[in-house]
Design a protein around this motif. Sequence first.
Motif, PDB file in Angstrom:
ATOM      1  N   UNK A 190      13.066 -16.152  -8.836  1.00  0.00           N
ATOM      2  CA  UNK A 190      12.373 -15.138  -8.043  1.00  0.00           C
ATOM      3  C   UNK A 190      11.963 -15.685  -6.682  1.00  0.00           C
ATOM      4  N   UNK A 191      11.545 -16.926  -6.638  1.00  0.00           N
ATOM      5  CA  UNK A 191      11.202 -17.527  -5.346  1.00  0.00           C
ATOM      6  C   UNK A 191      12.415 -17.510  -4.421  1.00  0.00           C
ATOM      7  N   UNK A 192      13.602 -17.695  -4.969  1.00  0.00           N
ATOM      8  CA  UNK A 192      14.817 -17.625  -4.160  1.00  0.00           C
ATOM      9  C   UNK A 192      15.002 -16.229  -3.554  1.00  0.00           C
ATOM     10  N   UNK A 193      14.582 -15.192  -4.285  1.00  0.00           N
ATOM     11  CA  UNK A 193      14.648 -13.830  -3.748  1.00  0.00           C
ATOM     12  C   UNK A 193      13.700 -13.687  -2.559  1.00  0.00           C
ATOM     13  N   UNK A 194      12.495 -14.223  -2.704  1.00  0.00           N
ATOM     14  CA  UNK A 194      11.527 -14.170  -1.603  1.00  0.00           C
ATOM     15  C   UNK A 194      12.060 -14.927  -0.389  1.00  0.00           C
ATOM     16  N   UNK A 195      12.644 -16.079  -0.615  1.00  0.00           N
ATOM     17  CA  UNK A 195      13.196 -16.867   0.496  1.00  0.00           C
ATOM     18  C   UNK A 195      14.334 -16.119   1.179  1.00  0.00           C
ATOM     19  N   UNK A 196      15.094 -15.360   0.410  1.00  0.00           N
ATOM     20  CA  UNK A 196      16.204 -14.579   0.970  1.00  0.00           C
ATOM     21  C   UNK A 196      15.705 -13.376   1.748  1.00  0.00           C
ATOM     22  N   UNK A 197      14.698 -12.687   1.200  1.00  0.00           N
ATOM     23  CA  UNK A 197      14.284 -11.408   1.771  1.00  0.00           C
ATOM     24  C   UNK A 197      13.353 -11.534   2.963  1.00  0.00           C
ATOM     25  N   UNK A 198      12.498 -12.538   2.973  1.00  0.00           N
ATOM     26  CA  UNK A 198      11.465 -12.622   4.000  1.00  0.00           C
ATOM     27  C   UNK A 198      11.909 -13.495   5.165  1.00  0.00           C
ATOM     28  N   UNK A 199      11.710 -12.959   6.365  1.00  0.00           N
ATOM     29  CA  UNK A 199      12.075 -13.696   7.572  1.00  0.00           C
ATOM     30  C   UNK A 199      11.120 -14.853   7.835  1.00  0.00           C
ATOM     31  N   UNK A 200       9.850 -14.654   7.468  1.00  0.00           N
ATOM     32  CA  UNK A 200       8.859 -15.704   7.708  1.00  0.00           C
ATOM     33  C   UNK A 200       7.676 -15.507   6.777  1.00  0.00           C
ATOM     34  N   UNK A 201       7.259 -16.589   6.130  1.00  0.00           N
ATOM     35  CA  UNK A 201       6.043 -16.583   5.319  1.00  0.00           C
ATOM     36  C   UNK A 201       5.072 -17.564   5.956  1.00  0.00           C
ATOM     37  N   UNK A 202       3.985 -17.034   6.482  1.00  0.00           N
ATOM     38  CA  UNK A 202       2.973 -17.843   7.136  1.00  0.00           C
ATOM     39  C   UNK A 202       2.214 -18.677   6.107  1.00  0.00           C
ATOM     40  N   UNK A 203       1.669 -19.804   6.559  1.00  0.00           N
ATOM     41  CA  UNK A 203       0.777 -20.621   5.734  1.00  0.00           C
ATOM     42  C   UNK A 203      -0.613 -20.542   6.339  1.00  0.00           C
ATOM     43  N   UNK A 204      -1.583 -20.111   5.542  1.00  0.00           N
ATOM     44  CA  UNK A 204      -2.928 -19.926   6.065  1.00  0.00           C
ATOM     45  C   UNK A 204      -3.501 -21.228   6.606  1.00  0.00           C
ATOM     46  N   UNK A 205      -3.159 -22.350   5.981  1.00  0.00           N
ATOM     47  CA  UNK A 205      -3.678 -23.648   6.435  1.00  0.00           C
ATOM     48  C   UNK A 205      -3.172 -24.004   7.824  1.00  0.00           C
ATOM     49  N   UNK A 206      -2.111 -23.365   8.246  1.00  0.00           N
ATOM     50  CA  UNK A 206      -1.536 -23.594   9.579  1.00  0.00           C
ATOM     51  C   UNK A 206      -1.406 -22.239  10.264  1.00  0.00           C
ATOM     52  N   UNK A 207      -2.560 -21.570  10.389  1.00  0.00           N
ATOM     53  CA  UNK A 207      -2.557 -20.193  10.863  1.00  0.00           C
ATOM     54  C   UNK A 207      -2.139 -20.096  12.327  1.00  0.00           C
ATOM     55  N   UNK A 208      -2.671 -20.961  13.170  1.00  0.00           N
ATOM     56  CA  UNK A 208      -2.315 -20.911  14.589  1.00  0.00           C
ATOM     57  C   UNK A 208      -0.844 -21.259  14.796  1.00  0.00           C
ATOM     58  N   UNK A 209      -0.362 -22.256  14.059  1.00  0.00           N
ATOM     59  CA  UNK A 209       1.055 -22.602  14.139  1.00  0.00           C
ATOM     60  C   UNK A 209       1.921 -21.414  13.697  1.00  0.00           C
ATOM     61  N   UNK A 210       1.471 -20.743  12.637  1.00  0.00           N
ATOM     62  CA  UNK A 210       2.200 -19.572  12.157  1.00  0.00           C
ATOM     63  C   UNK A 210       2.268 -18.487  13.216  1.00  0.00           C
ATOM     64  N   UNK A 211       1.157 -18.267  13.906  1.00  0.00           N
ATOM     65  CA  UNK A 211       1.116 -17.200  14.902  1.00  0.00           C
ATOM     66  C   UNK A 211       1.960 -17.524  16.125  1.00  0.00           C
ATOM     67  N   UNK A 212       1.972 -18.771  16.540  1.00  0.00           N
ATOM     68  CA  UNK A 212       2.805 -19.129  17.687  1.00  0.00           C
ATOM     69  C   UNK A 212       4.281 -19.012  17.323  1.00  0.00           C
ATOM     70  N   UNK A 213       4.637 -19.397  16.111  1.00  0.00           N
ATOM     71  CA  UNK A 213       6.024 -19.201  15.682  1.00  0.00           C
ATOM     72  C   UNK A 213       6.354 -17.709  15.683  1.00  0.00           C
TER      73      UNK A 213
END
Length: 350
Positions: A190-213
Motif C-alpha cells: 500500500x505504501x507503494x501505491x501512495x508513493x505512486x499516486x502522490x506528487x509530494x508528501x511533506x514532513x512536518x519536522x521539515x515544514x519550511x523545507x517542504x514549503x519551499x520545495x
Amino acid sequence: MQDVDKTKDYSKCSEQTDIVFLKVHKAGSSTVSNILQRFGSSRKLNFVLPKKTSHEYGYNYIGEPGDSVYAENILPVPTGEQYNIMCNHVTYNSTAFRHIFPMNRFFYLSVIRTPLEHFLSVIRYYGYSKNSYIQNILSIRNGNPLSEYLKSPEDYEPIIPYFSYTNNRQSVDLGLPIDAIGNVSAIRAYVDIIRRDFDFVMLLEYFDESLIYLKRKLCWSYKDIIYHPKNSRWNNEKHTLSVQDLDRLRWWNSADYILYEELHGDFWEKIRNAGADFFDEVLHFKRITEMVRLYCANVDVTDDLEVKASRWEANFTITAVDCLMLGLDELQFLDKIYFENYGIVQTKPI
C-alpha cells in the motif's frame, strides 16, 4: 544579505492551481489547509466542499469516517466549471480520487510526521476532550498512563477503528485498509501505491523545507506559503516513554513507521535534487515568516509590511487583511468558502 538578481524573470513559470491535499490528523494539515484556502480564495478557485448541514458534526469532513470522496457527498461544481482544490478531511481511495481528480491535471499532496511525535501530539490535543477515549488513557492511575496503554492498547481503543487516533492513524487517513494493519507485506504494497499516486508528501519536522520545495514545484510565491501554525495545543502533563514503551509503540503503529520511513527517504531525494541554493532560500523564507509573524502580532498595525525583493522573488506586500486571513481557523475559512463559492451562509460571512 544576498544580492538581488535584477535580471531574474519572476514570471517564467505558470502556477499550478489544481491541488488535491489529503489531510492527515495531527500532522500539521490544518496549517497546510489555511495555505490552500488562502491561495484558492484569493484566485476565486473552486473548492471541493462537503455536502453537509451547517456546522454539523464532522462539518469539515467529506462523508462519514472511513468514506472517500464521491459525487454524492460533495457539492457539484458550477455548470461549465471544474474543481480546483480539495483540502477537507477524507479517507484516501485511489480509484475514487482518480475519477474526480485526474492525476494528469491535479497535484497530489499530503503531510505526515514521525509516529512518535504523532502519538504524543494526539495525546496532547485530544486529552482536552472529555468525550475522547484519550481521556480514559490519561485517567489510568497505575503508573505512567502511556506506558500502561502501550502494554495492551487494544483494551482502550474505540470500538469503531476509524475513530482511533492512536492506531496507525496516518496510514488509515491515507487509505490503508483496517484489515491490512499488522500485515507487513500488505502495508508495504500500500505504501507503494501512495508513493505512486502522490506528487509530494511533506514532513512536518521539515515544514519550511517542504514549503519551499512546494513553492518551487507549483510556481507559487512566498506570500502564498506564509503560515501561522493551527490547532496546536499543549497540556501540562509530561509523560516519559521508556525504551520498552518505544518498542511497543513501533509494534502497535508498525504501518505508520513503515510509511514514514519509506516516504522520509523519498522526501530527501526530492530535496537533494531541488537546487544548490535550496537551503539558502529556506533560511530566507524563515526570516520572512518571522517578519510577518511580528507584523501580524501588532494589533495596532496601520502601515503595510513591505518585503524586499530577493534573488528568488520580487518584492511583495503584507497587509492587515492578509494577517486576518492567516489568523482564520479551518472552520472559519470553510464558512467563508461556502459563501464565496455557493452563496451559502453558514455563519456570518467574513
